[in-house]
Design a protein around this motif. Structure first.
Motif, PDB file in Angstrom:
ATOM      1  N   SER A  16      -4.989   8.240   9.702  1.00 33.83           N
ATOM      2  CA  SER A  16      -4.538   8.313   8.302  1.00 33.83           C
ATOM      3  C   SER A  16      -4.406   6.941   7.664  1.00 33.83           C
ATOM      4  CB  SER A  16      -3.196   9.036   8.226  1.00 33.83           C
ATOM      5  OG  SER A  16      -2.200   8.330   8.984  1.00 33.83           O
ATOM      6  N   GLN A  17      -4.404   5.876   8.468  1.00 35.56           N
ATOM      7  CA  GLN A  17      -4.223   4.523   7.944  1.00 35.56           C
ATOM      8  C   GLN A  17      -5.241   3.581   8.587  1.00 35.56           C
ATOM      9  OE1 GLN A  17      -0.131   3.375   8.600  1.00 35.56           O
ATOM     10  NE2 GLN A  17       0.677   5.338   7.831  1.00 35.56           N
ATOM     11  N   ASP A  66       0.725   3.464   2.108  1.00 36.91           N
ATOM     12  CA  ASP A  66       1.058   3.848   3.471  1.00 36.91           C
ATOM     13  C   ASP A  66       2.303   3.139   3.991  1.00 36.91           C
ATOM     14  OD1 ASP A  66      -1.172   5.479   3.530  1.00 36.91           O
ATOM     15  OD2 ASP A  66      -2.472   3.883   4.297  1.00 36.91           O
ATOM     16  N   ASN A 125       2.466   0.583  10.932  1.00 33.10           N
ATOM     17  CA  ASN A 125       3.073   1.895  11.123  1.00 33.10           C
ATOM     18  C   ASN A 125       2.731   2.432  12.506  1.00 33.10           C
ATOM     19  OD1 ASN A 125       4.192   1.883   8.520  1.00 33.10           O
ATOM     20  ND2 ASN A 125       2.250   2.603   7.651  1.00 33.10           N
ATOM     21  N   LEU A 131       2.057   6.913  11.211  1.00 32.30           N
ATOM     22  CA  LEU A 131       0.630   7.020  11.475  1.00 32.30           C
ATOM     23  C   LEU A 131       0.338   8.399  12.061  1.00 32.30           C
ATOM     24  CD1 LEU A 131      -2.207   5.698  11.748  1.00 32.30           C
ATOM     25  CD2 LEU A 131      -1.481   4.905  14.022  1.00 32.30           C
ATOM     26  N   THR A 145      -1.317  -1.792   9.328  1.00 31.10           N
ATOM     27  CA  THR A 145      -0.176  -2.077   8.449  1.00 31.10           C
ATOM     28  C   THR A 145       1.151  -2.045   9.188  1.00 31.10           C
ATOM     29  OG1 THR A 145      -0.053   0.275   7.869  1.00 31.10           O
ATOM     30  CG2 THR A 145      -1.393  -1.150   6.444  1.00 31.10           C
ATOM     31  N   LYS A 176     -10.807   3.309   9.463  1.00 31.11           N
ATOM     32  CA  LYS A 176      -9.967   4.422   9.893  1.00 31.11           C
ATOM     33  C   LYS A 176     -10.631   5.331  10.924  1.00 31.11           C
ATOM     34  CE  LYS A 176      -7.449   4.765   5.481  1.00 31.11           C
ATOM     35  NZ  LYS A 176      -7.048   5.694   4.386  1.00 31.11           N
ATOM     36  N   THR A 179       0.840  -1.196   0.000  1.00 35.16           N
ATOM     37  CA  THR A 179       0.000   0.000   0.000  1.00 35.16           C
ATOM     38  C   THR A 179       0.874   1.244   0.000  1.00 35.16           C
ATOM     39  OG1 THR A 179      -0.097   0.049   2.405  1.00 35.16           O
ATOM     40  CG2 THR A 179      -1.781  -1.233   1.269  1.00 35.16           C
ATOM     41  N   SER A 227      -0.891   1.031  13.468  1.00 34.30           N
ATOM     42  CA  SER A 227      -1.990   0.814  12.531  1.00 34.30           C
ATOM     43  C   SER A 227      -2.022  -0.647  12.124  1.00 34.30           C
ATOM     44  CB  SER A 227      -1.810   1.694  11.296  1.00 34.30           C
ATOM     45  OG  SER A 227      -0.662   1.290  10.562  1.00 34.30           O
TER      46      SER A 227
END
Length: 513
Positions: A167-168, A140, A231, A145, A229, A201, A138, A227
């Motif tokens: 944001s993620q 991101d 981050n 974050l 992902t 989100k 992605t 997050s």
């Protein structure tokens, strides 16, 4: 041949006899022309005969005869026993069977399946692509974050919910119950409610009703929050929002005049503790501070205005937001009373208190007196009412018209009292001086009297010039004699032509003009 002649002779005799009965009477018995015969038919109608020869037939309503009667008699019978009945049945030949007597139940053909609009293709979706590798990372990936937006913040009038957007993605796409278990936010204090995610989100906190008032809330997201992902939030985020302290929405009484023991009522925009709020209320009048107490339910029920205010507050589902109280001693007459709420008024919903004062005021009743007397509205033409204004509302139910006397007498006079006013109406004369005497026994709503008689003088002016006539379209009859108009005013000798023209304009014209 002989038989045929005989039959014809009998038929001819029958016709002759029918004609002799049906035809008119004989020549010797025929009635005069134009008259009735006097013969009555079996139906009760007179039989009218004429002079014309030949067969005459008349039709008339018949009469219903007697209903047919069944005069037949059943012959005597005797019931057969089982042996005799069986002997008769044995004499009957048996019923022969046929090949098609027994058949299977006729069922219709099975319905055809509904038509399909297309083909059914079995396979996997999406179609695997052997040349494609793993899904790309992605956008991101590798980014820190951050918290994109949040609400509410600062002083707010009401807070229905709390929202934070990252944001993620913070949670996987799963069920709401599973996602609600992930709460990377700290809310203090936390009222009754629940957390839920809008997508992956945005997280929302929904209070049971709304965020309680008079409270400062702190929202924090810790440093290092990860997050979905992987981050990390580099810096902690912290903000606050505050709901308002109690505000006065309604109060009573206001203005005046009010009774010396007038009760007081205050309604707030949130839940309160009446005893705690009363401790912050100050009542002052004529330079003195008065002690107060809460009214009981029985005392509220005896006061019409306060009872209606309490009932309407409960009907609006705002019970618990009001208090009714009174001073422990009566106020003086003609006194301005000021009621101050706070500062420091507490709320039953949160710990914050008011920092400003909220106030309302009223006036107690003064001694009864006349404050204004006028005739009409700026002028005093004949027929204009005489108006007398008092500073207190009068006891209308105990008012007597004989307490207000006007001289000289006014034709068709009427004296009425309403609120603070007494009105004298009638057919007053023009350019006439009148005198009205108001008795000192006139009573106001607080039990006070005027004390002594009051004399008022009026002077009527000239009557207004008025002309009243029909309105709308008026149709005149041109056939009537001409008449002189009554609208023309008599003029001097030198104005005859002008008067004549005026009469001509108002005289109806004939149809031939």
């Amino acid at each position: 041949m002989k038989r045929s002649i005989t039959i014809r002779s009998v038929a001819l005799a029958t016709v002759i006899s029918f004609v002799s009965v049906s035809c008119g009477p004989k020549a010797g018995s025929r009635p005069p022309t134009g008259g009735g015969s006097g013969v009555v038919t079996p139906g009760g109608q007179p039989l009218v005969q004429d002079d014309k020869p030949g067969l005459t037939m008349r039709l008339s309503d018949g009469r219903a005869g007697a209903p047919a009667a069944d005069r037949s008699q059943l012959p005597p019978t005797q019931q057969l026993d089982d042996a005799a009945a069986k002997a008769i049945l044995d004499r009957v030949a048996p019923v022969g069977a046929k090949p098609d007597d027994t058949q299977a139940f006729a069922l219709r053909d099975r319905s055809q399946p509904p038509p399909r609009t297309g083909k059914t293709i079995k396979g996997t979706f999406p179609v695997p692509n052997p040349q494609a590798g793993p899904p790309p990372a992605t956008n991101d990936a590798g980014k820190p974050l951050t918290l994109v937006r949040w609400a509410p913040e600062g002083d707010v009038p009401v807070a229905p919910q709390l929202q934070l957007t990252f944001s993620q993605p913070m949670v996987a796409v799963t069920s709401q119950d599973d996602a609600a278990a992930v709460v990377p936010v700290t809310l203090s204090p936390t009222p009754p409610g629940r957390w839920r995610w809008l997508g992956t989100k945005t997280i929302v906190f929904d209070p049971t009703v709304r965020f309680p008032q008079a409270t400062t809330y702190t929202v924090a997201v810790a440093k290092g929050t990860k997050s979905a992902t992987g981050n990390v939030l580099a810096d902690a985020k912290r903000f606050t929002f505050t709901t308002p302290t109690p505000r006065v929405e309604a109060s009573w009484p206001g203005g005046g005049p009010q009774r010396l023991d007038a009760p007081m009522f205050v309604r707030f925009d949130q839940q309160i503790d009446p005893a705690a709020v009363l401790a912050t209320i100050t009542v002052k009048g004529a330079g003195k501070t008065y002690a107060t107490r809460l009214l009981t339910d029985a005392e509220i029920a005896t006061h019409e205005v306060v009872k209606s205010l309490v009932d309407s507050t409960k009907a609006a589902e705002q019970d618990g937001r009001w208090l009714a109280f009174a001073a422990t001693e009566p106020f003086p007459k003609d006194t301005h009373v000021e009621v101050t709420v706070g500062p420091g008024t507490p709320s039953a919903e949160g710990p914050n208190r008011t920092t400003d004062r909220q106030a309302f005021s009223f006036d107690t009743y003064p001694p009864l007196k006349i404050v204004r007397a006028e005739c009409g509205w700026g002028e005093c033409p004949p027929g204009a009412p005489f108006q007398i204004e008092f500073n207190n509302p009068l006891e209308v139910d105990r008012f007597d018209a004989a307490q207000v006397v006007t001289t000289p007498a006014i034709a068709r006079a009427a004296v009425t009292a309403n609120g603070n006013y007494v009105m004298v109406q009638g057919l007053t004369a023009g350019q006439t001086a009148y005198q009205t005497v108001v008795s000192g026994g006139v009573l106001d709503r607080f039990g006070q009297t005027l004390g002594k008689d009051a004399e008022l003088r009026w002077k009527t002016g000239k009557a207004y010039l008025n002309f009243y006539g029909p309105s709308g379209l008026v149709v005149l009859d041109p056939a009537r004699a001409r008449r002189r108009s009554t609208c023309s005013r008599p003029t001097t000798t030198g104005s005859r032509s002008r008067s004549t023209r005026s009469r001509r304009r108002t005289t109806p014209r004939s149809a031939s003009t």
